[in-house]
Design a protein around this motif. Structure first.
Motif, PDB file in Angstrom:
ATOM      1  N   VAL A  25      22.767  70.534  16.463  1.00  0.00           N
ATOM      2  CA  VAL A  25      21.746  71.583  16.484  1.00  0.00           C
ATOM      3  C   VAL A  25      20.395  70.942  16.176  1.00  0.00           C
ATOM      4  O   VAL A  25      20.273  70.161  15.224  1.00  0.00           O
ATOM      5  N   VAL A  26      19.397  71.252  16.971  1.00  0.00           N
ATOM      6  CA  VAL A  26      18.031  70.794  16.718  1.00  0.00           C
ATOM      7  C   VAL A  26      17.167  72.014  16.450  1.00  0.00           C
ATOM      8  O   VAL A  26      17.152  72.968  17.231  1.00  0.00           O
ATOM      9  N   ASN A  27      16.462  71.984  15.337  1.00  0.00           N
ATOM     10  CA  ASN A  27      15.642  73.109  14.893  1.00  0.00           C
ATOM     11  C   ASN A  27      14.179  72.679  14.941  1.00  0.00           C
ATOM     12  O   ASN A  27      13.745  71.842  14.154  1.00  0.00           O
ATOM     13  N   LEU A  28      13.416  73.217  15.884  1.00  0.00           N
ATOM     14  CA  LEU A  28      12.003  72.870  16.051  1.00  0.00           C
ATOM     15  C   LEU A  28      11.152  74.007  15.497  1.00  0.00           C
ATOM     16  O   LEU A  28      11.141  75.111  16.032  1.00  0.00           O
ATOM     17  N   VAL A  29      10.443  73.717  14.406  1.00  0.00           N
ATOM     18  CA  VAL A  29       9.622  74.743  13.762  1.00  0.00           C
ATOM     19  C   VAL A  29       8.152  74.340  13.837  1.00  0.00           C
ATOM     20  O   VAL A  29       7.815  73.189  14.100  1.00  0.00           O
ATOM     21  N   GLY A  30       7.283  75.303  13.590  1.00  0.00           N
ATOM     22  CA  GLY A  30       5.852  75.050  13.603  1.00  0.00           C
ATOM     23  C   GLY A  30       5.102  76.342  13.813  1.00  0.00           C
ATOM     24  O   GLY A  30       5.695  77.381  14.149  1.00  0.00           O
ATOM     25  N   PRO A  31       3.792  76.321  13.623  1.00  0.00           N
ATOM     26  CA  PRO A  31       3.000  77.546  13.779  1.00  0.00           C
ATOM     27  C   PRO A  31       3.148  78.137  15.173  1.00  0.00           C
ATOM     28  O   PRO A  31       3.406  77.412  16.142  1.00  0.00           O
ATOM     29  N   ARG A  32       2.989  79.435  15.290  1.00  0.00           N
ATOM     30  CA  ARG A  32       3.023  80.057  16.608  1.00  0.00           C
ATOM     31  C   ARG A  32       1.852  79.539  17.435  1.00  0.00           C
ATOM     32  O   ARG A  32       0.794  79.209  16.920  1.00  0.00           O
ATOM     33  N   GLN A  33       2.065  79.448  18.733  1.00  0.00           N
ATOM     34  CA  GLN A  33       1.064  79.070  19.737  1.00  0.00           C
ATOM     35  C   GLN A  33       0.663  77.598  19.711  1.00  0.00           C
ATOM     36  O   GLN A  33      -0.349  77.225  20.297  1.00  0.00           O
ATOM     37  N   VAL A  34       1.446  76.736  19.029  1.00  0.00           N
ATOM     38  CA  VAL A  34       1.104  75.311  19.098  1.00  0.00           C
ATOM     39  C   VAL A  34       1.792  74.614  20.267  1.00  0.00           C
ATOM     40  O   VAL A  34       1.535  73.441  20.539  1.00  0.00           O
TER      41      VAL A  34
END
Length: 429
Positions: A25-34
């Motif tokens: 499983v790869v979980n890519l997180v970050g601010p919306r709209q980046v």
């Protein structure tokens, strides 16, 4: 095709590819709209894409998460299932665990979201060893200019870094750097005309408060949270005393701590802990907070290119410049050769290092100067830290970033570097 519509390749792409090859499983997180969705769609063209922003899809996922995910996996057994806005369904984690425990194939799921829903102890334990989490930040200046990732940290961590290894930086001036700070790093917003850009950034914050905060934690006083965001924009690059902030916001200190945690989980602010050498008891332990995107911070403060002129608020440039540099360094960290950590340091007698990069047995101490000239006196804290302070006994390199155009060596492993060296090429061979 203009710059707004143009897709800019992201430096995180190789890390994402490696993660897919080594984790289930790869979980890519970050601010919306980046650009998380754009990145995964571009990279995994064969994958099965679903978004939990779709109310019907979310309802189906909540009703039967294991059944829905199993069905999606079986549709394309050799490609990943890509779930956008995964934080909207807290039931996903345990369902995914059951599926990947039955099938140990790598790269089964790619999850994206504006916050990391897999942070509670129960969920984190359920996916331990099965999931790798990566963070996509706003654009770096290197990415905007289609340049390779900055290797300046690796350069500074060498036994004997030398200036000829660093290519001549772009000949930018004070106004150019101010423009970069004001534009920020959000792909669809940064190139808008200044007034429209600032309005969009302020609307963006309203959308985060209205939509994303609830995915992390219910907030009873959204207006107080909005006030706190404005305060953090005004205090970027400062040590934050949460008790004082609580009085100002008329909140309990525990509530302010809770709200700051929400802002960090949504990648709106980032925290640099105070570096502790171990033996010293007189170092300040207060963390320093940075607003992640200087474009948003400037918009919230109604700052424009004239705001930093003499007679207005030239002092405001220092904190924003420091946060801009922290952002450039932080976004380049995953692509360096070693595992480094960012800190700040200050002693009780007010000696201070703006940014301290810890590489274990090596340190890089950084000062930020919002001027176009540099002098020997600008290195006094760096030299004391390395020769007589907590850095004594470690290999310590000192850097002063400034708004001039010359790379300079100041002796004893100390260098003055134009800010644009953060996105120039470095020869480490």
């Amino acid at each position: 095709m203009n710059e707004m519509d143009e897709y800019l390749p992201r430096h995180l792409t190789p890390e994402l590819q490696d993660a897919l090859a080594t984790a289930r499983v790869v979980n890519l997180v970050g601010p919306r709209q980046v650009g998380k969705t754009t990145l995964v769609r571009d990279l995994f063209e064969e994958g099965r894409f679903v978004t939990l922003d779709d109310a019907a899809v979310l309802a189906a996922m909540e009703a039967d998460p294991e059944g829905q995910l199993t069905s999606l996996s079986e549709e394309q057994p050799d490609a990943p299932v890509i779930i956008d806005e995964a934080q909207r369904s807290p039931k996903l984690a345990l369902a995914i665990k059951k599926i990947v425990d039955r099938n140990r194939r790598k790269g089964q799921f790619v999850l994206t979201g504006s916050s990391n829903v897999f942070t509670t102890a129960e969920v984190a334990d359920s996916l331990a060893g099965r999931m790798q989490t990566l963070k996509l930040w706003p654009l770096t200046t290197s990415e905007v200019n289609r340049l390779p990732v900055s290797r300046l940290i690796d350069w500074a961590m060498q036994d004997a870094p030398s200036l000829p290894q660093v290519s001549d930086p772009a000949p930018l001036g004070r106004k150019d750097y101010i423009d970069l700070i004001l534009m920020g790093g959000y792909p669809e917003i940064r190139t808008l005309p200044p007034r429209s850009r600032q309005r969009q950034y302020r609307d963006y914050i309203d959308a985060v408060v209205d939509r994303d905060v609830a995915d992390v934690m219910p907030v009873r006083k959204p207006d107080a949270l909005r006030f706190l965001i404005d305060q953090m924009a005004s205090r970027t690059a400062q040590e934050i005393n949460t008790s004082e902030l609580a009085k100002l916001a008329k909140l309990k200190r525990e509530t302010v701590d809770q709200y700051l945690d929400i802002l960090m989980r949504l990648s709106m602010v980032t925290k640099l802990s105070a570096w502790m050498p171990g033996e010293s008891k007189r170092d300040i332990k207060q963390p320093k907070f940075h607003f992640v995107d200087t474009g948003i911070a400037s918009a919230l403060r109604r700052l424009n290119e004239r705001s930093f002129d003499v007679g207005n608020r030239p002092e405001a440039l220092g904190g924003l410049l420091e946060s801009f540099i922290v952002g450039e360094l932080q976004r380049a960290l995953p692509m360096q050769d070693e595992d480094y950590r960012l800190y700040h340091w200050r002693s009780a007698d007010r000696r201070e290092i703006d940014i301290l990069i810890d590489g274990g047995h090596r340190l890089v101490a950084i000062e930020v100067k919002s001027a176009t000239t540099v002098a020997a006196d600008d290195f006094k804290h760096l030299k004391w830290f390395a020769n007589d302070g907590p850095g004594k006994g470690r290999h310590t390199v000192g850097l002063v970033f400034y708004l001039g155009q010359e790379k300079l060596t100041m002796g004893d492993g100390n260098f003055a570097l134009p800010l644009s060296t953060l996105w120039t090429t470095v020869d480490l061979n």
